[in-house]
Design a protein around this motif. Sequence first.
Motif, PDB file in Angstrom:
ATOM      1  N   GLN A 280     -16.042   4.050  -7.685  1.00  0.00           N
ATOM      2  CA  GLN A 280     -16.805   2.911  -8.189  1.00  0.00           C
ATOM      3  C   GLN A 280     -17.047   2.994  -9.694  1.00  0.00           C
ATOM      4  O   GLN A 280     -17.645   2.106 -10.268  1.00  0.00           O
ATOM      5  N   GLU A 281     -16.569   4.121 -10.300  1.00  0.00           N
ATOM      6  CA  GLU A 281     -16.920   4.345 -11.691  1.00  0.00           C
ATOM      7  C   GLU A 281     -16.263   3.332 -12.622  1.00  0.00           C
ATOM      8  O   GLU A 281     -16.877   2.755 -13.488  1.00  0.00           O
ATOM      9  N   LYS A 327     -15.310  -5.689  -6.265  1.00  0.00           N
ATOM     10  CA  LYS A 327     -15.484  -4.240  -6.161  1.00  0.00           C
ATOM     11  C   LYS A 327     -15.294  -3.756  -4.728  1.00  0.00           C
ATOM     12  O   LYS A 327     -14.685  -2.728  -4.479  1.00  0.00           O
ATOM     13  N   VAL A 328     -15.823  -4.519  -3.779  1.00  0.00           N
ATOM     14  CA  VAL A 328     -15.677  -4.137  -2.370  1.00  0.00           C
ATOM     15  C   VAL A 328     -14.206  -4.143  -1.958  1.00  0.00           C
ATOM     16  O   VAL A 328     -13.728  -3.229  -1.267  1.00  0.00           O
ATOM     17  N   LYS A 329     -13.468  -5.165  -2.406  1.00  0.00           N
ATOM     18  CA  LYS A 329     -12.039  -5.228  -2.068  1.00  0.00           C
ATOM     19  C   LYS A 329     -11.267  -4.074  -2.696  1.00  0.00           C
ATOM     20  O   LYS A 329     -10.384  -3.484  -2.063  1.00  0.00           O
ATOM     21  N   MET A 330     -11.595  -3.733  -3.935  1.00  0.00           N
ATOM     22  CA  MET A 330     -10.914  -2.626  -4.605  1.00  0.00           C
ATOM     23  C   MET A 330     -11.195  -1.310  -3.899  1.00  0.00           C
ATOM     24  O   MET A 330     -10.298  -0.475  -3.712  1.00  0.00           O
ATOM     25  N   GLU A 331     -12.446  -1.103  -3.513  1.00  0.00           N
ATOM     26  CA  GLU A 331     -12.796   0.132  -2.811  1.00  0.00           C
ATOM     27  C   GLU A 331     -12.072   0.231  -1.474  1.00  0.00           C
ATOM     28  O   GLU A 331     -11.575   1.297  -1.089  1.00  0.00           O
ATOM     29  N   GLU A 332     -11.979  -0.904  -0.761  1.00  0.00           N
ATOM     30  CA  GLU A 332     -11.272  -0.907   0.518  1.00  0.00           C
ATOM     31  C   GLU A 332      -9.785  -0.622   0.320  1.00  0.00           C
ATOM     32  O   GLU A 332      -9.173   0.120   1.092  1.00  0.00           O
ATOM     33  N   VAL A 338      -5.576   6.039   0.039  1.00  0.00           N
ATOM     34  CA  VAL A 338      -5.821   7.469   0.235  1.00  0.00           C
ATOM     35  C   VAL A 338      -5.437   7.886   1.655  1.00  0.00           C
ATOM     36  O   VAL A 338      -4.803   8.924   1.873  1.00  0.00           O
ATOM     37  N   ALA A 339      -5.798   7.065   2.636  1.00  0.00           N
ATOM     38  CA  ALA A 339      -5.474   7.388   4.028  1.00  0.00           C
ATOM     39  C   ALA A 339      -3.967   7.380   4.258  1.00  0.00           C
ATOM     40  O   ALA A 339      -3.427   8.260   4.939  1.00  0.00           O
ATOM     41  N   THR A 340      -3.276   6.409   3.682  1.00  0.00           N
ATOM     42  CA  THR A 340      -1.820   6.351   3.848  1.00  0.00           C
ATOM     43  C   THR A 340      -1.138   7.501   3.134  1.00  0.00           C
ATOM     44  O   THR A 340      -0.168   8.075   3.651  1.00  0.00           O
ATOM     45  N   ALA A 341      -1.624   7.839   1.946  1.00  0.00           N
ATOM     46  CA  ALA A 341      -1.046   8.978   1.225  1.00  0.00           C
ATOM     47  C   ALA A 341      -1.206  10.266   2.011  1.00  0.00           C
ATOM     48  O   ALA A 341      -0.310  11.120   2.022  1.00  0.00           O
ATOM     49  N   ALA A 342      -2.330  10.419   2.700  1.00  0.00           N
ATOM     50  CA  ALA A 342      -2.526  11.610   3.537  1.00  0.00           C
ATOM     51  C   ALA A 342      -1.517  11.656   4.679  1.00  0.00           C
ATOM     52  O   ALA A 342      -1.038  12.739   5.058  1.00  0.00           O
ATOM     53  N   LEU A 343      -1.156  10.483   5.219  1.00  0.00           N
ATOM     54  CA  LEU A 343      -0.140  10.454   6.273  1.00  0.00           C
ATOM     55  C   LEU A 343       1.232  10.866   5.747  1.00  0.00           C
ATOM     56  O   LEU A 343       2.004  11.540   6.446  1.00  0.00           O
ATOM     57  N   LEU A 344       1.535  10.453   4.517  1.00  0.00           N
ATOM     58  CA  LEU A 344       2.868  10.700   3.969  1.00  0.00           C
ATOM     59  C   LEU A 344       3.025  12.094   3.397  1.00  0.00           C
ATOM     60  O   LEU A 344       4.151  12.604   3.303  1.00  0.00           O
TER      61      LEU A 344
END
Length: 478
Positions: A280-281, A327-332, A338-344
Amino acid sequence: MADNGDDVDAEYRIRDGDYIVLKRGEVYKAAQIQKKRKVIFEKQWFFLDNAVGELFGTTFEIQAGGTLKPHAPKQAPSAADKEAKEAGTDNRNIVDDGKSQKLTRDDIEMLKEQGLKGQEIVQQLIDNSTTFKDKTEFAQDKYIKKKKKKYDNNVTVLKPCTRILAMMYHGREPGKICHLRHDTLAQMLTLGNIHAGSKVLVFETCAGLVLGAVMERMGGYGSVVQFYPGGGPTRAGMENFGFPPHFHETLHEFPLCKVNALLAGKLGAEWGPEASGDPQEEAPDGAEGEEEAPEETQEMEVSAEGEDSKEKERKEKCREKKVQERKVKMEEKRRKLVATAALLEGRDADGLVIASRFHPCPVLLGLLKFLAPSRPFVVYCQYREPLIECYTKLREQGGAINLRLTDSWLRHYQVLPNRTHPVLLMSGGGGYLLTGITVATETDAAAVTTATQAKEEEPASKRIRLEEVDGTSSNNDA
């Protein structure tokens, strides 16, 4: 038993909000059931309200006012069919001069206004044709079939599936799906070993048709990672499948422009502040910077135009609300990345499917690194030359075996008594497929060897120490 039967039928009944496919002859169109919404199909408009509660596959008759009525069961042969039995021996004396039909276009429109149905109009055309009785039986059947197709007002409601949607897109807008034919798509799903519980990587620019086909084959189990070019993925074809909500939970997306950064381990550096743990920074700072100029401009407008303070406060609240929503859309979006990168990052995907209008070579070489060894991949292209380049590159660098480059050929046959033959018109080509299986390269083997040696270092040092102790004890005994 009746209750159980009702429960089974409820799964196959049309409900409000369902996605459907309308069919008339060989023409298809995707739509969604919405009450009091007009649908235009084959130059006819109607409402789908009466389709709710009926079974998929039901044929409806379009009545006056655009209402649908379930078509009656198959009836006895009509007068037109009986008339067709009185046929001539050949068509040599029939001249197509346009004068054999007594009814004009105005007469036919008048019959429609009187409320005559499609079958009745066809019968009127037969009765007013001077050459119909002289035609052969086959020519009469062909004539009746042609007129029914033109004047029939029936429509069938089907449940969307991969085959039907692929035929729909290929028949109406083949350019949107890179001229991908339904038989070629079926080969892609088989050669890619798409099944439930697997992790599949998909890169396609076929309006989401290939993505929807993969998700349908997986049945809502496993995970699908969609790579997309540009600002966001295109999923119009996938939405036409009408998947339940739990199917969408297995779908993940990742921008193609960030693949190299992920492979190099620099994805966090590209994201900037969101990688440091405070996503959020940056957003508020950027938002303030964007707000300053509009605020100054607005103050000038207020002083110039003399707007009251209430209007100014209302605009400020609206602007703050928009900034907060952004901001909410960007955070989502960042959370999903991040979740997809963890899968890959595990590089243990079970399959790769590529069907794109872009050149497949750089995409294939980049995405192959996310596959585990001994996993299949399949690449579709409308043209052969790009796949030949992919084939050559893979043979040079290694990492893939059982490479095959194939093309699809399909031709429909008319199967009727005494007149079975290939259909005269056919698809010119179904595109080309490049398939193969990944294997561990020398680089991967070296990495595995290094990891194995690192694990064995400690036991090896312990064995050396034990040997030294044994040697010292033997010298003392001597």
